[in-house]
Enzyme design. Structure first.
Site, PDB file in Angstrom:
ATOM      1  N   ASP A  16     -33.998  32.377  25.051  1.00  0.00           N
ATOM      2  CA  ASP A  16     -33.144  32.852  23.901  1.00  0.00           C
ATOM      3  C   ASP A  16     -31.875  33.422  24.569  1.00  0.00           C
ATOM      4  OD1 ASP A  16     -32.645  33.413  21.274  1.00  0.00           O
ATOM      5  OD2 ASP A  16     -33.519  35.121  21.468  1.00  0.00           O
ATOM      6  N   GLU A 100     -26.937  26.358  16.179  1.00  0.00           N
ATOM      7  CA  GLU A 100     -26.918  26.800  14.860  1.00  0.00           C
ATOM      8  C   GLU A 100     -25.911  26.384  14.015  1.00  0.00           C
ATOM      9  OE1 GLU A 100     -28.491  30.772  15.000  1.00  0.00           O
ATOM     10  OE2 GLU A 100     -28.038  31.404  13.065  1.00  0.00           O
ATOM     11  N   LYS A 136     -30.314  24.918  13.659  1.00  0.00           N
ATOM     12  CA  LYS A 136     -30.808  26.021  13.340  1.00  0.00           C
ATOM     13  C   LYS A 136     -30.049  26.596  11.973  1.00  0.00           C
ATOM     14  CE  LYS A 136     -31.917  30.013  15.664  1.00  0.00           C
ATOM     15  NZ  LYS A 136     -31.294  30.846  17.136  1.00  0.00           N
ATOM     16  N   THR A 160     -34.129  30.103  10.763  1.00  0.00           N
ATOM     17  CA  THR A 160     -33.967  31.368  11.456  1.00  0.00           C
ATOM     18  C   THR A 160     -33.617  32.705  10.734  1.00  0.00           C
ATOM     19  OG1 THR A 160     -32.983  32.271  13.343  1.00  0.00           O
ATOM     20  CG2 THR A 160     -31.525  31.030  11.926  1.00  0.00           C
ATOM     21  N   PHE A 182     -38.439  36.828  12.946  1.00  0.00           N
ATOM     22  CA  PHE A 182     -37.872  37.646  13.777  1.00  0.00           C
ATOM     23  C   PHE A 182     -38.904  38.859  14.021  1.00  0.00           C
ATOM     24  CE2 PHE A 182     -33.009  37.073  14.378  1.00  0.00           C
ATOM     25  CZ  PHE A 182     -33.166  35.708  14.132  1.00  0.00           C
TER      26      PHE A 182
HETATM   27  C1  E4P Z   1     -33.376  33.468  17.982  1.00  0.00           C
HETATM   28  O1  E4P Z   1     -33.762  32.526  17.274  1.00  0.00           O
HETATM   29  C2  E4P Z   1     -32.636  34.607  17.505  1.00  0.00           C
HETATM   30  O2  E4P Z   1     -31.646  34.360  17.136  1.00  0.00           O
HETATM   31  C3  E4P Z   1     -32.736  35.873  18.466  1.00  0.00           C
HETATM   32  O3  E4P Z   1     -34.083  35.871  19.006  1.00  0.00           O
HETATM   33  C4  E4P Z   1     -32.201  36.988  17.997  1.00  0.00           C
HETATM   34  O4  E4P Z   1     -32.486  38.237  18.580  1.00  0.00           O
HETATM   35  P1  E4P Z   1     -32.049  39.696  18.227  1.00  0.00           P
HETATM   36  O5  E4P Z   1     -32.680  40.341  17.356  1.00  0.00           O
HETATM   37  O6  E4P Z   1     -32.143  40.413  19.783  1.00  0.00           O
HETATM   38  O7  E4P Z   1     -30.462  39.392  18.048  1.00  0.00           O
END
Ligand code: E4P
Length: 325
Positions: A16, A100, A136, A160, A182
């Site tokens: 990531d 994205e 994305k 996302t 998330f």
């Molecule tokens: C991945 O798809 C996300 O963009 C990423 O994991 C976000 O991570 P963060 O909450 O640390 O910014």
């Protein structure tokens, strides 16, 4: 066997980051980027050549059109920048890269479809098949509808900024290839809202959210893959061992590869298939209602879109400075 290798037995590990060198060090299967990660990497001295290439290609692209505005040029440069980073990443990873769509299009289905097609066409000009790209898109109602259309054209999508259960159900119903629920940002919200400094892994609301979505998908036979994202600790990552994919920042990948802690499988598709989980029907009205009723998901989705949009704006200003220097 170190913890990272143990994890890799049950989940596909994804990097990531926009930092290409760190991807090379960690050898993941796939990689994910987002506007904040690209904005950060683009301002690192070691990637100045990629930025120059994006500016040159963007200028070439819009040069033929009469009177391109600076905004038009900057948007073309941002598209090329994402694609150029993606191309470099694809030289390293054997699998896919997620690129994205501009977060400012999050409530515009038509513009999101157009942007997805455009990004794929830029990759194809470089001989990269769409099978290696995930477009994305934020998990708004409009973003999910756009993803549904792109998937019908054979363009794979990664949905996302996914915080709520209703978002996850709507994505699966739309037939998207993959979702990124998330974890860390959910934990951040609950820690602040409840005034606590930590949660045990058993009670971590971000971990529980991904478990719930995974079990629901497997129970009801959805093909949409679940990729846990946004991790705050190595423990959160290992708590989801067995999830289809996990996208992890380089610092946590390094921590996991330096640890010998046992990593048992926590999520199991076969076990989920036997669970008693009610199937829910979601339409636009119920999607919006479920999101509205979930304060965490509503706030985190809005904040996430704002954050990505702000980082794009600041990247745009950085590019404008370079253009005019
Ligand atoms: C991945 O798809 C996300 O963009 C990423 O994991 C976000 O991570 P963060 O909450 O640390 O910014």
């Amino acid at each position: 066997m170190n913890s990272l290798d143990q994890l890799k037995r049950h989940s596909i590990i994804v990097a990531d980051t926009g930092d290409i060198d760190s991807i090379a060090r960690n050898k993941p299967q796939d990689a994910t980027t987002n506007p904040s990660l690209i904005a950060k990497a683009a301002q690192m001295p070691q990637y100045a050549d990629l930025v120059e290439e994006a500016i040159a290609t963007g200028r070439h692209d819009v040069g033929g059109k009469s009177g391109p505005t600076e905004l038009h040029l900057l948007n073309a440069i941002l598209d090329h920048l994402s694609v150029i980073f993606g191309l470099r990443i694809l030289r390293i990873v054997p699998g896919r890269v997620s690129v994205e769509v501009d977060a400012r299009l999050s409530f515009d289905e038509h513009a999101t479809v157009e942007k997805g097609r455009h990004l794929i066409s830029l990759f194809e000009e470089h001989g990269i098949s769409k099978e290696r790209i995930l477009i994305k898109i934020a998990s708004t109602w409009e973003g999910i509808r756009a993803a549904e259309r792109l998937e019908q054209e054979g363009i794979h999508c990664n949905l996302t900024l996914l915080f709520g259960f209703g978002q996850a159900i709507a994505c699966a119903d739309a037939g998207v290839t993959l979702i990124s629920p998330f974890v860390g940002r959910i934990l951040d919200w609950f820690k602040k809202a409840k005034g606590v400094s930590s949660y045990s892994m058993e009670d971590d609301p971000g971990v529980l959210s991904v478990q719930r979505i995974f079990n629901y998908y497997k129970r009801h036979g959805y093909r949409t893959q679940v990729m846990g994202a946004s991790f705050r600790s190595a423990e959160q990552v290992t708590a989801l061992c067995g999830c289809d994919l996990l996208t992890v920042a380089p610092a946590l990948l390094t921590e996991l590869s330096g640890s010998e802690a046992e990593v048992p499988k926590r999520l199991d598709a076969d076990e989920a298939k036997a669970m008693n989980i009610e199937r829910l029907e979601i339409d636009e009205r119920s999607f919006r209602w479920m999101l509205n009723q979930d304060a965490m998901a509503t706030e985190k989705l809005a904040e996430g879109i704002r954050g990505f949009a702000n980082d794009l704006e600041s990247l745009s200003r950085y590019m404008a400075k370079l253009l005019n220097s």
